[in-house]
Enzyme design. Structure first.
Site, mmCIF file in Angstrom:
data_model
loop_
_atom_site.group_PDB
_atom_site.id
_atom_site.type_symbol
_atom_site.label_atom_id
_atom_site.label_comp_id
_atom_site.label_asym_id
_atom_site.label_seq_id
_atom_site.Cartn_x
_atom_site.Cartn_y
_atom_site.Cartn_z
ATOM 1 N N ASP A 139 30.929 35.493 69.094
ATOM 2 C CA ASP A 139 29.797 36.409 68.899
ATOM 3 C C ASP A 139 29.159 36.599 70.273
ATOM 4 O OD1 ASP A 139 27.354 37.576 68.470
ATOM 5 O OD2 ASP A 139 26.775 36.277 66.805
ATOM 6 N N TYR B 259 23.119 31.394 64.870
ATOM 7 C CA TYR B 259 22.605 32.658 64.328
ATOM 8 C C TYR B 259 23.606 33.775 64.605
ATOM 9 C CZ TYR B 259 19.605 36.642 63.386
ATOM 10 O OH TYR B 259 19.082 37.804 62.865
ATOM 11 N N LYS C 89 23.542 45.014 70.902
ATOM 12 C CA LYS C 89 22.434 45.064 71.870
ATOM 13 C C LYS C 89 22.710 45.947 73.088
ATOM 14 C CE LYS C 89 20.560 40.675 70.241
ATOM 15 N NZ LYS C 89 19.353 40.875 69.471
#
Ligand SMILES: Cc1ncc(COP(=O)(O)O)c(C=O)c1O
Length: 444
Positions: free
Chosen positions: A242, A154, A269
């Site tokens: 990532d 993801y 985040k």
């Protein structure tokens, strides 16, 4: 036949009546009553109204210990006073001015100092944009289009991230994109080498989360990440990490912890202190392509990129998240994982955790969990069991991801961990009839 989950669903519905009403109302204007597919769960998600420290409270007044922390982004829990003060200090001065801001420089300097693979960076609104821009940078730098991705991974919601190994499922994603993505299993260097042998002439980058958090936290096998680095160098493609989630595992991200430095890194985040954020960065000569003074520079803009409130809160967030703070929550993560593992044994239900530091994933089988195929098959075999356990946890006052993901925030204490283990254990008792039915039916 008696539904072995009925008591869990009944308790959930009776505790969350106002959420049910809100969900009905929301369905008129938001598909499914929601605006983030990842936070939806059946029969309906609860509507949270406030958060403070380790806790969130829903519209019915139920209080939950929050082990989701907005999918790992609220590493300091909710409404942390230091982050609030940083945001408040900026608020009266405005939010964005269509000019570069000093807060951007300060946050960029801090990230570049900490994260080994980041010499230059740019801010985005989200982690999705960050992974998209990192992929674009890799394609522009190499002059090649293809990306090697890990099956089940993801990286956000844009087309290159939203595409999966199963094009039939990817409605709305341009079919052409699938021709440019080559899938390999995580933790499998042989398959990665095979993909590179077949496609290196057209491949720009290998893109992966160093530890796939949404992929169920398979832990990298010894030599895997360094092996990928060596393959990328041998085949002259870029390595993109990532670290939108894994940045929280060390001051310098998982790349520092593993000693493997990627060419490009996507972040998000925790660097926004609770506000919408993303960033991507990497080697100077690759990132220089975004310099508007360079002929043929890559265009990257965004009305709220490097927003002043975000960078102020982000700076406060990262300053608080120094190595001792990270070591502490990583140790609390070890304690939580061990407690959950023991709870499975005690309950006599097959299951275990995998975890890296403050990120923990629950699995409902005792077999290997080295890649997302193994993890996905494990989930497929147990039907509703994880989801009923999730509801049972909510009924008992613990909020986590429906898919069994937990994370620790810096405001948690060991007493919070022990309480979570106790609630986890009690919720296992709640799903025992369902687990027994599954094992009788031969599902496992
Ligand atoms: C590993 C990873 N990459 C990218 C993203 C996308 O970030 P955002 O939700 O900010 O777009 C996420 C979000 O959860 C993520 O977990």
């Amino acid at each position: 036949m008696i539904d072995p989950s009925r008591h869990i669903l009944d308790a959930f519905r009776s505790r969350t009546k106002k959420s049910a009403i809100l969900n009905q109302r929301a369905q008129a204007v938001l598909p499914g009553g929601d605006t983030r597919s990842g936070v939806f769960f059946s029969p309906y998600p609860v509507y949270m109204t406030h958060g403070a420290g380790t806790q969130v409270t829903d519209v019915d007044g139920n209080v939950y210990l929050d082990f989701l922390n907005n999918y790992t982004s609220l590493v300091h829990g909710h409404a942390h006073p230091t982050l609030l003060a940083a945001a408040r200090e900026q608020l009266p001065h405005g939010s964005v001015y269509a000019s570069p801001l000093t807060g951007q420089i300060e946050l960029a300097e801090l990230i570049c100092t900490r994260v080994p693979g980041v010499q230059l960076l740019r801010f985005t609104h989200s982690g999705s944009e960050a992974t998209g821009m990192a992929m674009r940078a890799a394609r522009a730098y190499t002059g090649r289009d293809d990306i090697i991705r890990m099956s089940g991974s993801y990286h956000g919601s844009h087309d290159w991230a939203g595409a999966s190994c199963d094009p039939d499922r990817d409605r709305g994603i341009a079919a052409g994109i699938h021709q440019h993505i080559h899938w390999v299993p995580y933790n499998d260097l042989v398959e990665a080498e095979r993909a590179l042998e077949a496609h290196s002439a057209t491949t720009a980058a290998i893109v992966l989360e160093p530890v796939p958090n949404s992929g169920g936290i398979p832990v990298p096998l010894p030599g895997y990440l360094s092996g990928l680095r060596a393959l990328a160098d041998r085949f002259n493609v870029l390595l993109v990490f990532d670290e939108v989630v894994t940045l929280r595992l060390h001051e310098g991200g998982y790349q520092k912890l593993s000693g493997v430095t990627p060419d490009l890194t996507a972040m998000g985040k925790i660097i926004g202190g609770g506000y919408a954020v993303g960033a991507f960065g990497g080697r100077r000569e690759i990132m220089q392509q975004y310099d508007p003074r360079t002929p043929g520079a890559i265009m990257q803009s965004g009305t709220f990129n490097g927003h002043a409130i975000t960078t102020a809160a982000g700076m406060a967030s990262l300053r608080l998240l120094d190595q001792p703070a990270i070591d502490r929550i990583n140790a609390l993560g070890d304690r939580l994982a061990q407690g959950f593992d023991e709870a499975f044994v005690e309950a006599g239900i097959p299951g275990k955790t995998s975890h890296v530091g403050s990120l923990i994933q629950v699995h409902w089988h005792a077999g290997p969990v080295n890649n997302m195929e193994e993890i996905g098959a494990g989930f497929a075999a147990v039907g509703q069991l994880p989801y009923m356990h999730h509801l049972a946890l909510m009924n008992r006052g613990l909020f986590s991801a429906a898919r069994g993901e937990f994370c620790i925030s810096t405001v948690m204490e060991s007493t919070d961990i022990d309480r979570a283990v106790m609630l986890f254990s009690e919720a296992l008792q709640d799903v025992k009839p369902l687990a027994a039915q599954l094992s009788e039916s031969g599902a496992r």
